[in-house]
Design a protein around this motif. Structure first.
Motif, short mmCIF file in Angstrom:
data_model
loop_
_atom_site.label_atom_id
_atom_site.label_comp_id
_atom_site.label_asym_id
_atom_site.label_seq_id
_atom_site.Cartn_x
_atom_site.Cartn_y
_atom_site.Cartn_z
N UNK A 4 -36.30 -6.29 -44.81
CA UNK A 4 -36.27 -5.60 -46.11
C UNK A 4 -37.57 -4.82 -46.38
N UNK A 5 -38.72 -5.35 -45.93
CA UNK A 5 -39.97 -4.62 -46.17
C UNK A 5 -39.98 -3.31 -45.40
N UNK A 6 -39.47 -3.34 -44.15
CA UNK A 6 -39.45 -2.12 -43.36
C UNK A 6 -38.59 -1.06 -44.05
N UNK A 7 -37.46 -1.49 -44.59
CA UNK A 7 -36.59 -0.54 -45.31
C UNK A 7 -37.32 0.00 -46.55
N UNK A 8 -37.99 -0.88 -47.28
CA UNK A 8 -38.75 -0.47 -48.46
C UNK A 8 -39.85 0.52 -48.06
N UNK A 9 -40.54 0.18 -46.98
CA UNK A 9 -41.63 1.03 -46.48
C UNK A 9 -41.09 2.41 -46.11
N UNK A 10 -40.04 2.45 -45.31
CA UNK A 10 -39.48 3.74 -44.87
C UNK A 10 -38.99 4.58 -46.05
N UNK A 11 -38.45 3.92 -47.05
CA UNK A 11 -37.94 4.63 -48.23
C UNK A 11 -39.09 5.22 -49.05
N UNK A 12 -40.25 4.55 -49.09
CA UNK A 12 -41.31 4.94 -50.02
C UNK A 12 -42.56 5.53 -49.37
N UNK A 13 -42.65 5.54 -48.05
CA UNK A 13 -43.87 6.03 -47.41
C UNK A 13 -44.15 7.50 -47.78
N UNK A 14 -43.15 8.32 -47.78
CA UNK A 14 -43.34 9.74 -48.11
C UNK A 14 -43.82 9.94 -49.54
N UNK A 15 -43.12 9.38 -50.52
CA UNK A 15 -43.58 9.54 -51.91
C UNK A 15 -44.97 8.96 -52.16
N UNK A 16 -45.29 7.82 -51.55
CA UNK A 16 -46.61 7.21 -51.75
C UNK A 16 -47.68 8.08 -51.10
N UNK A 17 -47.40 8.60 -49.92
CA UNK A 17 -48.36 9.50 -49.26
C UNK A 17 -48.62 10.72 -50.12
N UNK A 18 -47.57 11.30 -50.69
CA UNK A 18 -47.75 12.46 -51.58
C UNK A 18 -48.55 12.08 -52.83
N UNK A 19 -48.25 10.91 -53.39
CA UNK A 19 -48.98 10.42 -54.56
C UNK A 19 -50.47 10.33 -54.26
N UNK A 41 -49.10 -4.16 -51.43
CA UNK A 41 -47.73 -4.52 -51.79
C UNK A 41 -47.34 -5.84 -51.12
N UNK A 42 -47.68 -5.97 -49.85
CA UNK A 42 -47.36 -7.22 -49.14
C UNK A 42 -48.09 -8.40 -49.79
N UNK A 43 -49.40 -8.19 -50.08
CA UNK A 43 -50.20 -9.28 -50.64
C UNK A 43 -49.80 -9.66 -52.06
N UNK A 44 -49.26 -8.69 -52.80
CA UNK A 44 -48.95 -8.99 -54.21
C UNK A 44 -47.46 -8.94 -54.51
N UNK A 45 -46.63 -8.99 -53.49
CA UNK A 45 -45.17 -8.94 -53.70
C UNK A 45 -44.70 -10.04 -54.63
N UNK A 46 -45.36 -11.18 -54.57
CA UNK A 46 -44.95 -12.30 -55.43
C UNK A 46 -45.18 -12.01 -56.92
N UNK A 47 -45.95 -10.98 -57.25
CA UNK A 47 -46.22 -10.67 -58.65
C UNK A 47 -45.19 -9.70 -59.25
N UNK A 48 -44.31 -9.15 -58.40
CA UNK A 48 -43.31 -8.20 -58.91
C UNK A 48 -42.34 -8.93 -59.83
N UNK A 49 -42.13 -8.32 -61.02
CA UNK A 49 -41.22 -8.89 -62.02
C UNK A 49 -40.15 -7.84 -62.35
N UNK A 50 -38.91 -8.04 -61.92
CA UNK A 50 -37.85 -7.06 -62.17
C UNK A 50 -37.64 -6.76 -63.65
N UNK A 51 -37.94 -7.74 -64.52
CA UNK A 51 -37.73 -7.52 -65.95
C UNK A 51 -38.76 -6.55 -66.54
N UNK A 52 -39.80 -6.23 -65.79
CA UNK A 52 -40.83 -5.31 -66.29
C UNK A 52 -40.66 -3.89 -65.77
N UNK A 53 -39.71 -3.66 -64.89
CA UNK A 53 -39.49 -2.32 -64.37
C UNK A 53 -39.01 -2.35 -62.94
#
Length: 179
Positions: A4-19, A41-53
């Motif tokens: 799942x992380x690889x899929x997340x990475x591939x989906x977002x690498x372009x936008x993050x690089x542009x950012x 992202x890997x180190x703080x993945x446990x802090x992600x809260x879906x209810x916040x966005x």
């Protein structure tokens, strides 16, 4: 692609690089910061809260923090570089002269430490009289006190300084036993 992380990475690498690239002008730094974003992202993945966005919003928050931390680091480095720019390194003779000066000023530092144990108002009075050479009445008027109160404070301050400047009384504490 089962990771799942690889899929997340591939989906977002372009936008993050542009950012990141919109916020820094060095391509190597942009690549490093983009990598740092995904490490964070890997180190703080446990802090992600879906209810916040969404995950994407969270990812951009992480990216913003990584870039901001880099800008702070760069400012500190620039400030440090400016401080030393144009200064030459000390040679042994320079160091010896500075050590001699430090030794020569030891008694002055001791007096300043002793003065720091005197309350501010009394210290200002003492400085006006002893350093600036004002008569006691003028110094008292400048500080808004009566000449009699000024004389009493000066007497106490001089007595306290004599005590502090003897070798048996340490100059570490700041006792304000009088106002």
């Amino acid at each position: 692609m089962d990771d799942p992380f690889e899929a997340f990475y591939r989906q977002h690498i372009g936008p993050v690089t542009r950012f990141v690239a919109r916020r820094v002008d060095d391509p190597h730094l942009a690549a490093d910061l983009t990598a740092d974003v995904f490490v964070a992202v890997i180190e703080s993945a446990h802090t992600y809260r879906p209810d916040r966005g969404s995950r994407t919003a969270w990812l951009y928050g992480v990216a913003h923090h990584v870039v901001a931390a880099e800008h702070r680091r760069a400012r500190r480095e620039t400030t440090a570089t400016r401080r030393v720019a144009g200064r030459r390194l000390l040679d042994p003779a320079d160091v010896a002269r500075i050590e001699e000066r430090i030794d020569a000023e030891a008694s002055a530092r001791r007096v300043y430490r002793a003065l720091s144990a005197i309350p501010d108002g009394t210290r200002r009075l003492l400085e006006l009289v002893a350093v600036d050479g004002l008569p006691v009445a003028d110094a008292a008027a400048a500080l808004g006190m009566s000449p009699i109160a000024a004389r009493v404070r000066l007497h106490r301050a001089r007595h306290r300084l004599r005590e502090l400047l003897t070798d048996d009384i340490p100059l570490g504490g700041t006792t304000h036993e009088y106002a």
